[in-house]
Design an enzyme around this catalytic site. Sequence first.
Site, PDB file in Angstrom:
ATOM      1  N   THR A 184       8.950  16.719  94.381  1.00  0.00           N
ATOM      2  CA  THR A 184       8.905  16.021  95.647  1.00  0.00           C
ATOM      3  C   THR A 184      10.178  15.338  95.165  1.00  0.00           C
ATOM      4  OG1 THR A 184       8.966  14.818  93.043  1.00  0.00           O
ATOM      5  CG2 THR A 184       7.239  15.433  93.951  1.00  0.00           C
ATOM      6  N   ALA A 200      21.902  11.599  73.190  1.00  0.00           N
ATOM      7  CA  ALA A 200      23.394  10.799  72.287  1.00  0.00           C
ATOM      8  C   ALA A 200      23.648   9.697  73.393  1.00  0.00           C
ATOM      9  CB  ALA A 200      24.205  11.534  72.130  1.00  0.00           C
ATOM     10  N   ASN A 208      -0.059   7.361  87.796  1.00  0.00           N
ATOM     11  CA  ASN A 208       0.462   8.143  88.722  1.00  0.00           C
ATOM     12  C   ASN A 208       1.489   7.691  89.082  1.00  0.00           C
ATOM     13  OD1 ASN A 208       1.468  10.176  90.305  1.00  0.00           O
ATOM     14  ND2 ASN A 208       1.751   8.272  91.273  1.00  0.00           N
ATOM     15  N   LYS A 260       5.425  10.264  78.271  1.00  0.00           N
ATOM     16  CA  LYS A 260       4.171  12.072  78.481  1.00  0.00           C
ATOM     17  C   LYS A 260       3.308  12.312  77.915  1.00  0.00           C
ATOM     18  CE  LYS A 260       5.467  10.939  83.377  1.00  0.00           C
ATOM     19  NZ  LYS A 260       4.930  10.502  84.320  1.00  0.00           N
ATOM     20  N   TYR A 313      11.690  10.011  79.055  1.00  0.00           N
ATOM     21  CA  TYR A 313      11.010  10.558  79.132  1.00  0.00           C
ATOM     22  C   TYR A 313       9.421  11.500  78.694  1.00  0.00           C
ATOM     23  CZ  TYR A 313       8.698  12.842  84.149  1.00  0.00           C
ATOM     24  OH  TYR A 313       7.422  13.337  84.781  1.00  0.00           O
TER      25      TYR A 313
HETATM   26  N1  LIG Z   1       7.358  15.408  90.251  1.00  0.00           N
HETATM   27  C1  LIG Z   1       7.428  16.439  89.830  1.00  0.00           C
HETATM   28  O1  LIG Z   1       7.781  18.056  89.405  1.00  0.00           O
HETATM   29  C2  LIG Z   1       6.465  15.625  88.019  1.00  0.00           C
HETATM   30  C3  LIG Z   1       6.537  16.430  87.181  1.00  0.00           C
HETATM   31  C4  LIG Z   1       5.387  15.911  85.938  1.00  0.00           C
HETATM   32  C5  LIG Z   1       5.122  14.811  86.353  1.00  0.00           C
HETATM   33  N2  LIG Z   1       4.908  13.886  87.160  1.00  0.00           N
HETATM   34  C6  LIG Z   1       4.728  12.620  86.855  1.00  0.00           C
HETATM   35  O2  LIG Z   1       4.121  11.956  88.645  1.00  0.00           O
HETATM   36  C7  LIG Z   1       4.387  11.070  88.968  1.00  0.00           C
HETATM   37  C8  LIG Z   1       4.351  11.025  90.495  1.00  0.00           C
HETATM   38  O3  LIG Z   1       5.729  11.423  90.348  1.00  0.00           O
HETATM   39  P1  LIG Z   1       6.580  11.371  91.254  1.00  0.00           P
HETATM   40  O4  LIG Z   1       6.999  12.821  91.878  1.00  0.00           O
HETATM   41  O5  LIG Z   1       5.778  11.631  92.903  1.00  0.00           O
HETATM   42  O6  LIG Z   1       7.191  10.582  91.945  1.00  0.00           O
HETATM   43  P2  LIG Z   1       8.459   9.164  92.719  1.00  0.00           P
HETATM   44  O7  LIG Z   1       9.647   8.792  92.061  1.00  0.00           O
HETATM   45  O8  LIG Z   1       8.660  10.256  93.915  1.00  0.00           O
HETATM   46  O9  LIG Z   1       6.923   8.328  93.208  1.00  0.00           O
HETATM   47  C9  LIG Z   1       7.229   7.986  92.328  1.00  0.00           C
HETATM   48  C10 LIG Z   1       6.388   6.074  92.849  1.00  0.00           C
HETATM   49  O10 LIG Z   1       6.000   5.355  91.566  1.00  0.00           O
HETATM   50  C11 LIG Z   1       6.160   4.466  91.686  1.00  0.00           C
HETATM   51  N3  LIG Z   1       6.617   3.251  90.386  1.00  0.00           N
HETATM   52  C12 LIG Z   1       7.926   3.365  90.310  1.00  0.00           C
HETATM   53  N4  LIG Z   1       7.253   2.337  88.699  1.00  0.00           N
HETATM   54  C13 LIG Z   1       6.896   1.743  89.889  1.00  0.00           C
HETATM   55  C14 LIG Z   1       6.323   0.054  88.578  1.00  0.00           C
HETATM   56  N5  LIG Z   1       6.715   0.007  87.551  1.00  0.00           N
HETATM   57  N6  LIG Z   1       5.239  -0.388  89.314  1.00  0.00           N
HETATM   58  C15 LIG Z   1       4.092   0.146  90.529  1.00  0.00           C
HETATM   59  N7  LIG Z   1       4.880   1.252  91.017  1.00  0.00           N
HETATM   60  C16 LIG Z   1       5.776   2.339  90.477  1.00  0.00           C
HETATM   61  C17 LIG Z   1       7.722   3.962  92.841  1.00  0.00           C
HETATM   62  O11 LIG Z   1       8.021   2.862  93.813  1.00  0.00           O
HETATM   63  C18 LIG Z   1       7.399   5.332  93.364  1.00  0.00           C
HETATM   64  O12 LIG Z   1       6.094   4.925  94.479  1.00  0.00           O
HETATM   65  C19 LIG Z   1       4.876  10.382  87.912  1.00  0.00           C
HETATM   66  O13 LIG Z   1       4.128   9.857  86.328  1.00  0.00           O
HETATM   67  C20 LIG Z   1       6.192  10.958  87.214  1.00  0.00           C
HETATM   68  O14 LIG Z   1       6.260  11.283  86.217  1.00  0.00           O
HETATM   69  C21 LIG Z   1       6.406  14.612  88.255  1.00  0.00           C
END
Ligand SMILES: NC(=O)c1ccc[n+]([C@@H]2O[C@H](COP(=O)([O-])OP(=O)(O)OC[C@H]3O[C@@H](n4cnc5c(N)ncnc54)[C@H](O)[C@@H]3O)[C@@H](O)[C@H]2O)c1
Length: 448
Positions: free
Chosen positions: A389, A296, A286, A358, A354
Amino acid sequence: MSVLEKAFHSPVGRKVAARAGLAEPPVLRRGRTYPGGALVLAQIGEATLGARTLDVLGRPYEAPVLDGGEDVTPGYGDRIGAVVIDATEVTRIDQLEHVRAVLRPAVRGLEGSGRVVILARPAGGDWEQRAVARALDGIDRTVAKELRRGATSNLVRVEEGATPADVASTLEFLLQGRSAFVDGQTWAVGHAPSVAGISERPLDGRIVVVTGAARGIGAAIARTLARDGAEIVAVDVPAAGESLAAVANEVGGTALQLDITAPDAGARIAGLVASRGARIHGVVHNAGITRDKMLANTDQSRWASVLQVNLAAQMRMNEVLLDPAVDGGVAEGGRIVGIASTSGLAGNKGQTNYAASKAGVAGLVEAMAPDLASRAITANAVAPGFIETDMTAKIPFVQREVFRRSNSLSQGGSPVDVAETIGYLLDPASQGVTGQVIRVCGQNLVGA
Ligand SMILES: NC(=O)c1ccc[n+]([C@@H]2O[C@H](COP(=O)([O-])OP(=O)(O)OC[C@H]3O[C@@H](n4cnc5c(N)ncnc54)[C@H](O)[C@@H]3O)[C@@H](O)[C@H]2O)c1
């Protein structure tokens, strides 16, 4: 909350918004709950799979007789909670009339957060059969857009040979509130040689690793999987140590401070699990980051950091954790779940890095699934749309309001919606679901 956002949510703001067509979105039914109203099963042709699967779930249903052309179908209760259409024997264009006939009166009477579930076969056979398979997809996607009050429609492609036991966890998930934000989607279920029965706590005593568990979607995943019985290994960067410990304590799990881009990340996770003499049931990749810029303006460091965290790190960890020789690695019958994004599947301005990462996650699980099948390990991805979030709270208010409403349910999803979909994939009863990418996006208008 910005001044603009406060004004929008004030009583006057709400009235103005309602007049502009921005009505309050429906509150969605969530959790392990079935619809309140009657469950209607439409069996087209000689189809029996739907009935036998509902029997596995122990759900009573009404089955109207379909002889074509009737707009008022007998057998519906006053309040319809869900319509399951068993179209697994539908091969001809004229049989689609039965789908219309059963849906037309039903969609009007469907309760809030009601369900349409279409069971169909994968595209195959002669020209007409292939056309009809796609036609059903078109019906699903359109009905999902027409339904109101939080009701959803989804289509399941049941591969030849799949049994009611293979399909049960998918039908259970789709009928229950756990699938609240999954709408207008299609995925496939195949046959697995051995598949577990349906359970309220399907993950009892199983170890699941969740990366990025300190907050947002990851924290919701940890909570939801713990509710389903899992022992959580919660991973996040040392900088998030305090909130990581809080989440781990709350769910009775173990916190592991670890940057997943470290070369030994997989080995450290396996080492922790091996120290307990155990193996891992599931890995939920996750953790993810965004570094948005138009292409760009995207320099090498923005590119590299996103691809490393979101894609390369999980591939490296998988290589270690899926090695049968590694103590504390993934057990036979285990689960890998990646988090993709609708941005990756459809493309999104300002997110080339991104989107690459993904879409790469989707490609990765599709590639892994057949290679892992002999060990009964499944690999799938979920692709969230707009989820409320900290990550999405950074988007400017007006843009955020547009994003959150640009889907068939007119609202952003909750982290728990992503978590519940992951729970469904981790369920031992979902053995026949592999190589799939499931959007949790409320039928996001972007590339839905
Ligand atoms: N929020 C959305 O609308 C959304 C939409 C599509 C996909 N996502 C994906 O869902 C996942 C969670 O998103 P979120 O909104 O909860 O994000 P968030 O930023 O609230 O949480 C992400 C967590 O990942 C941790 N993290 C980042 N880099 C890390 C690393 N190198 N090692 C260990 N931990 C690490 C961060 O510390 C954080 O706690 C992500 O992969 C995001 O891309 C989110």
